[in-house]
Design a protein around this motif. Sequence first.
Motif, mmCIF file in Angstrom:
data_model
loop_
_atom_site.group_PDB
_atom_site.id
_atom_site.type_symbol
_atom_site.label_atom_id
_atom_site.label_comp_id
_atom_site.label_asym_id
_atom_site.label_seq_id
_atom_site.Cartn_x
_atom_site.Cartn_y
_atom_site.Cartn_z
ATOM 1 N N UNK A 532 -18.295 16.913 28.968
ATOM 2 C CA UNK A 532 -18.499 15.527 28.546
ATOM 3 C C UNK A 532 -19.951 15.241 28.160
ATOM 4 N N UNK A 533 -20.873 16.128 28.518
ATOM 5 C CA UNK A 533 -22.290 15.908 28.196
ATOM 6 C C UNK A 533 -22.702 16.585 26.887
ATOM 7 N N UNK A 534 -21.762 17.222 26.208
ATOM 8 C CA UNK A 534 -22.114 18.029 25.037
ATOM 9 C C UNK A 534 -22.545 17.190 23.831
ATOM 10 N N UNK A 535 -22.193 15.889 23.809
ATOM 11 C CA UNK A 535 -22.505 15.066 22.633
ATOM 12 C C UNK A 535 -24.001 14.997 22.360
ATOM 13 N N UNK A 536 -24.816 14.938 23.436
ATOM 14 C CA UNK A 536 -26.257 14.821 23.238
ATOM 15 C C UNK A 536 -26.808 16.044 22.501
ATOM 16 N N UNK A 537 -26.251 17.218 22.770
ATOM 17 C CA UNK A 537 -26.674 18.420 22.041
ATOM 18 C C UNK A 537 -26.194 18.350 20.601
ATOM 19 N N UNK A 555 -18.869 18.489 19.325
ATOM 20 C CA UNK A 555 -18.362 17.127 19.527
ATOM 21 C C UNK A 555 -16.907 17.147 19.999
ATOM 22 N N UNK A 556 -16.136 18.086 19.499
ATOM 23 C CA UNK A 556 -14.745 18.210 19.919
ATOM 24 C C UNK A 556 -14.677 18.562 21.403
ATOM 25 N N UNK A 557 -15.561 19.448 21.820
ATOM 26 C CA UNK A 557 -15.598 19.832 23.237
ATOM 27 C C UNK A 557 -15.957 18.623 24.109
ATOM 28 N N UNK A 558 -16.937 17.833 23.637
ATOM 29 C CA UNK A 558 -17.337 16.640 24.394
ATOM 30 C C UNK A 558 -16.188 15.644 24.477
ATOM 31 N N UNK A 559 -15.476 15.487 23.364
ATOM 32 C CA UNK A 559 -14.333 14.565 23.322
ATOM 33 C C UNK A 559 -13.254 15.001 24.305
ATOM 34 N N UNK A 560 -12.927 16.290 24.273
ATOM 35 C CA UNK A 560 -11.913 16.822 25.182
ATOM 36 C C UNK A 560 -12.359 16.739 26.632
ATOM 37 N N UNK A 561 -13.685 16.695 26.832
ATOM 38 C CA UNK A 561 -14.220 16.583 28.178
ATOM 39 C C UNK A 561 -14.252 15.152 28.698
ATOM 40 N N UNK A 562 -13.888 14.177 27.841
ATOM 41 C CA UNK A 562 -13.789 12.794 28.302
ATOM 42 C C UNK A 562 -14.806 11.839 27.716
#
Length: 574
Positions: A532-537, A555-562
């Motif tokens: 969920x913290x991946x968006x900042x990267x 961004x897809x990973x961050x989305x799937x992470x919540x």
Amino acid sequence: MLAVLLLIAAAPYKFTVAEGREKDADLVIAAAPDIYARVAAFFGGPLDVPIQVALGSAPDDGSWIGITRGTRIDMVLDDQPEADLANTLAHETAHVFIDRLSGGLLDDMGSRGSYFHEGLATHVALIAAGDPSTRADVQARAAAMAQRKRGTFAQLLDPERVGASDGVEAFYALAAVWTGAFLATCGDGAATRVLKALRKHPLLPRLPAAEIWPGALENAGCKMSAVLARFGRELAALGRDNAEPLRGLATLTAKVLRSGASYYVALDAALPANTTLLCRFRFTPKGPAVYGEPRGDRTCVAPAGLSSGKSLWYQLALGDRSQEAVVFAPWVEASTSDVQKLELAAADVMLEELCRIGDAGSCFSIATMAGQARDIDKDARYLEVACKAGHSQACARAGGLSAAVGHMAASAVFYERACKLGSGDGCAEIGRCARAGTCASLDADVAIEHFKNACAKGSLAGCSYLAQAYAEGDGVAQDGARAAAYYLLGCARSHAPSCVALGEMYKKGKGVARDPDEAERMFMAACRHDASTCRVVGELWLRRGVAVERVRALMKRACEGGDEDACDDGLTAR
């Protein structure tokens, strides 16, 4: 690999970690400096070479947790409790020291030197790892041997025969008792003197065993006859001290019950007085031990998937609470047909019964059981029962549940009890409550002490709150370097919020020197720990002109992470 790189320099080990196992390796790496220091202190000083440790690599025969080859140690990580991993690292480290100090001659002696090699490594591991259950295990195995009138020096010189009749771990236990008697008679430095004496007299190991050891001890200023006399007395004492549990164990039987993928070993009768139930399971009789979970005073729950082929191997243990002595029952093999006859309708039937009779762990398990619809009121009732029975995690969970529904006064009471019972997270939350002013009975000035206490108990949230306090000068003098150090501690232990906070410090140059590259590394560490913290990267990469496909994947990973904000994919339009 962030945690490994941060911790690896703290001990004279060189760790390599199997891909994807970094988080599993963190605990044993964190314990390594203290383990090495204790082993080195026993042998009189550190080695002149580093020890290579491969974590997550299986030994050749596939049945042991760890194995040593020269100055290299291979250790598995699968399904091993922290205490077992620490004990294995200490044991194998001792083997490296023994091999170096003897110039490899003790290894060359084979079975004639095996008892000294294994007994000394077992003894040193008990000192270096300091796990009471392992010490109890060793004492109990030796006591069982004493009950069977085994334990002569001649038997110690024939490990293959002892292993075949009583199990290799019984041989280790006997050898450890002999080592204790040897050191008590000859002094703590005697082991190192014997090993060095072997190296100075390379012809000595070629002699028959009966001639080697009296001479080796003589060179260390010690009498073999005195050691053997003490060994006999200590072994006999262990047998007497454990006689009653052994007699009780002889009549103890159990049933194996299966519910879905879960297995239960339930005793048919109550335990003898002053004893407690410990549970260990194995895939095979000689494989590495896997700890089960005791439920009440009659039941062990095995980890799911433990059965091997058509059989489930289990082991029961009786332990005296005051001495922490453990006695192991004989191995019992339960066939699939026997298990199926005893299959339970549902696992929670047993948990409900155990909770009803006062087992806190079962009440906690019901309230936190995965894969079922949540009933908040029911969960709260079970958590409260478990908390009152002294279950620290239940108190902390009950505090969070009360806070979630706005019952802040009740939340503070639960957190305070959790903290008193040893929960670091409980201490962290009571500190946060005090700082926010939502704990009516606590002033904000006690928050820092609670955060320090929580961090010392291993609470990553506590370390993060403490770091935040130093970063903002809230309740303490503002100290950016100290804040960064506490955030780094949390980040190294896979606490994503600490990584993000430290990344922000480096990004803005607040409290530390501005360093965009270090900021990005911290943000990436957070992303690895929590999707969920991946968006900042992803946003950093977008500004830097990184390929849109890579940004979109992040961004897809961050989305799937919540992270709902990352779900709005407008990248192709930019």
